[in-house]
Scaffold this active site. Structure first.
Site, short mmCIF file in Angstrom:
data_model
loop_
_atom_site.label_atom_id
_atom_site.label_comp_id
_atom_site.label_asym_id
_atom_site.label_seq_id
_atom_site.Cartn_x
_atom_site.Cartn_y
_atom_site.Cartn_z
N HIS A 186 2.97 -10.80 -0.24
CA HIS A 186 2.36 -9.63 0.39
C HIS A 186 0.95 -9.32 -0.09
CE1 HIS A 186 6.19 -9.51 2.24
NE2 HIS A 186 5.53 -8.94 3.22
N GLU A 428 13.86 -15.28 12.06
CA GLU A 428 13.31 -15.73 10.78
C GLU A 428 14.37 -16.33 9.88
OE1 GLU A 428 11.41 -12.41 8.79
OE2 GLU A 428 12.90 -11.00 9.53
N ASP A 452 9.37 -16.31 6.66
CA ASP A 452 10.73 -16.45 6.15
C ASP A 452 11.43 -17.67 6.71
OD1 ASP A 452 11.17 -14.37 4.26
OD2 ASP A 452 10.98 -12.94 5.90
N CYS A 499 5.03 -13.94 14.69
CA CYS A 499 4.25 -13.04 13.86
C CYS A 499 4.15 -13.53 12.42
CB CYS A 499 4.81 -11.62 13.92
SG CYS A 499 6.52 -11.52 13.41
C1 PEP Z 1 7.91 -13.42 8.55
O1 PEP Z 1 8.90 -13.54 7.82
O2 PEP Z 1 7.35 -14.39 9.12
C2 PEP Z 1 7.32 -12.11 8.79
C3 PEP Z 1 6.35 -11.96 9.66
O3 PEP Z 1 7.80 -11.07 8.06
P1 PEP Z 1 7.40 -10.75 6.53
O4 PEP Z 1 6.25 -11.63 6.16
O5 PEP Z 1 7.05 -9.31 6.49
O6 PEP Z 1 8.67 -11.08 5.83
MG MG Z 2 10.06 -11.84 7.25
#
Ligand code: PEP
Ligand code: MG
Length: 570
Positions: A186, A428, A452, A499
């Site tokens: 993150h 995911e 993920d 995403c």
């Molecule tokens: C993902 O897992 O690709 C996603 C977009 O969610 P996050 O990165 O918030 O886990």
């Molecule tokens: Mg994710």
């Protein structure tokens, strides 16, 4: 030194180390206790003025709820009870201020912690915070506050938590470097959203630099030079000028359509964490929000945000996006995103544990509050709802049933919302990808979360820098799953987006176009580059190449094939 470049840009600047110092307090006998009390009083005064500044800053930039934490801290320092007891201890026991503070604060902390009342228990946390601030003053340990920097700096830290990054003032922080993390941790995602160049996974960097060192780095390459020769600095100055020029060229794509040579239009949307990130989305001409990571609204605070607060945030995003689609993902905590007030248990494998929809289906009150806020905000724009971490039809049905309950409540209360609001899920988890044909019948859309999906498909922890070389978006297994998911959605006439970070990867965008992906959601800074690529390829041709790519045996061959067959220089 080298790490993983996670956010582009060239940086030349001075180091500010975020040190994780252990506070060690020793007991000392003091002869002149009056002087020691004065020293303690000075620490209190300086602590107060520091907290007052933070309070003003947070109130201005974040709001009353967030600022109230610091109001409580001020009250502790203004309340004579604890302060007088410390002074009394210094005088009676003839001990140093640090020791007296430690003894008295520990007494107060255990007293509050033992209380039955949640509010009182929180006071214990406040006292801990305030005590640690005073202790650092007494021991002359410098505390870095990222929102109050005076000079421009490059932050070097072992790690930056989401709350650290959310405090960063991007006018002062030129870039950052951390010892741990990966492309999809993150801190990396936040760096891209804030448009701050960053490198992660640089082993032992905090022991190799000191405050004030000159550093130059390229946030794409991942190379770092510490106290370099003038020649190198000059080289990076040139690189920086070139980078700025190419950014200017990209800005010519603002207002242009995201359409292939053969007329296939796709949506280039943005990922955001809070309404503050909209500035970057608008600057980079985002065509929608493909992922609103709502959990960021829940961070840096002591209790969950109320329905009203969430409603305001969702409404603000919907309105500012002016009817463009806004996909709000319901709370995705757990994994590397902790929320203290939820008391999530420490787990051996947090990414495989109590996370996201699993928490929401368990803590239904929190889930319902969020769903009410999203539904209410749906009356003000083009909002869609998305559930994270769905691994089975049962979970999807359970989440939809709760959503239906909330809908019924709103209807009963005569509160307006968009009754046709689309409901989708993130794909995911491999299990969801494999049954995507079944899931597609029960949702309005999919969004593929490759961050993920890669880690779960290849069993490679996305946070672990030791195995980051195994975390590979070109792995044929991932590409095959992506193709499967897109085909499943299209068979049911549903749209499918992506995403995860792969959606903004210049090498994979053409392949995704070839597979028929409808929507790409990425860090705002990647949007214009993606548009440039899409406007220069034909879907027809890419379909062919995508078919060949998924038959290749290794990630390396996939990457080489793309480099050889697709001209990416636009
Ligand atoms: C993902 O897992 O690709 C996603 C977009 O969610 P996050 O990165 O918030 O886990
Ligand atoms: Mg994710």
């Amino acid at each position: 030194m080298k790490g993983i470049g996670v956010s582009p840009g060239i940086v030349i600047g001075r180091v500010l180390l975020k040190e994780e110092k252990q506070i060690l307090v020793e007991k000392r006998d003091i002869k002149n206790y009056e002087e020691e009390i004065q020293r303690f009083k000075r620490a209190i005064e300086s602590g107060k003025s520091e907290i007052q500044d933070i309070y003003d800053n947070v109130l201005k930039n974040m709001g009353e709820t967030e600022a109230s934490i610091f109001e409580a801290h001020l009250m502790i320092l203004e309340d004579p009870e604890m302060v007088e007891q410390v002074e009394k201890k210094i005088e009676e026991n003839k001990v140093n201020a640090e020791w007296a503070l430690k003894e008295i604060s520990e007494m107060f902390i255990s007293m509050f912690e033992a209380m039955d009342n949640e509010y009182m228990k929180e006071r214990a946390a406040d006292i801990k915070d305030v005590t640690s601030r005073l202790m650092k003053k007494l021991l002359n340990i410098e505390e870095v506050n990222f929102s109050e920097l005076v000079n421009e700096v490059i932050i070097v830290a072992h790690d930056l938590t989401p709350s650290d990054t959310s405090q960063i003032d991007k006018n002062k922080v030129l870039g950052f470097i951390t010892e741990i993390g990966g492309r999809t941790s993150h801190s990396a995602i936040m760096a891209r959203t804030l448009e701050i160049p960053a490198i992660v996974a640089v082993k032992d960097v905090t022991t190799k630099v000191k405050n004030g060192d000159l550093i130059v780095f390229d946030g794409e390459e991942g190379l770092i030079h510490i106290n370099p020769e003038e020649q190198i600095v000059k080289l990076y100055e040139d690189k920086k000028a070139e980078y700025n020029k190419s950014q200017k060229q990209l800005s010519l794509l603002i207002g242009k359509e995201s359409i292939t040579i053969d007329g296939i239009r796709v949506e280039l949307a943005a990922n955001i964490g809070t309404p503050k990130d909209l500035e970057s989305v608008i600057n980079n001409d985002g065509e929608g929000i493909g992922l609103f990571r709502s959990e960021f609204l829940y961070m840096d605070r002591k209790t969950a945000p109320s329905e009203e607060e969430q409603f305001e945030a969702y409404k603000e995003v919907a309105e500012k996006m002016k009817n463009k689609p806004v996909v709000i993902r319901t709370l995705d905590v757990g994994g590397d995103k902790e929320l203290e007030y939820l008391n999530l248990p420490k787990e051996m494998n947090p990414f495989l544990g109590y996370r996201a929809i699993r928490v929401c289906l368990d803590k239904v009150d929190i889930f319902k509050t969020q769903l009410r806020a999203i539904l209410r905000a749906s009356a003000y724009g083009n909002i869609k709802i998305m559930f994270p971490m769905i691994s089975s039809i049962e979970e999807l049905r359970a989440a939809k049933a709760i959503l239906q309950e909330v809908r019924n409540e709103l209807i009963k209360e005569n509160i307006k919302f968009n009754e046709k609001l689309e409901v989708g899920i993130m794909i995911e988890i491999p299990a969801a990808a494999i049954i995507s044909d079944l899931l597609a019948k029960e949702v309005d859309f999919f969004s593929i979360g490759t961050n993920d999906l890669i880690q779960y498909t290849t069993a490679v922890d996305r946070m672990n820098e030791k195995i980051s070389h195994l975390y590979n978006p070109f792995h044929p297994a991932l590409l095959r799953l992506v193709k499967l998911v897109i085909d499943s959605a299209h068979k049911e006439n549903k749209w499918v987006g992506m995403c995860g970070e792969v959606a903004g990867d210049p090498k994979l965008i053409p392949i995704l176009i070839g597979m028929g992906l409808d929507e790409f959601s990425m860090s705002p800074i990647s949007i214009l580059k993606a548009r440039g690529i899409i406007r220069n390829i034909s879907q027809d041709k890419m379909r062919d190449l995508a078919q060949q790519v998924i038959n290749l045996p290794t990630a390396e061959e996939v990457e080489n094939f793309i480099e050889k067959n697709i001209n990416l220089k636009h």
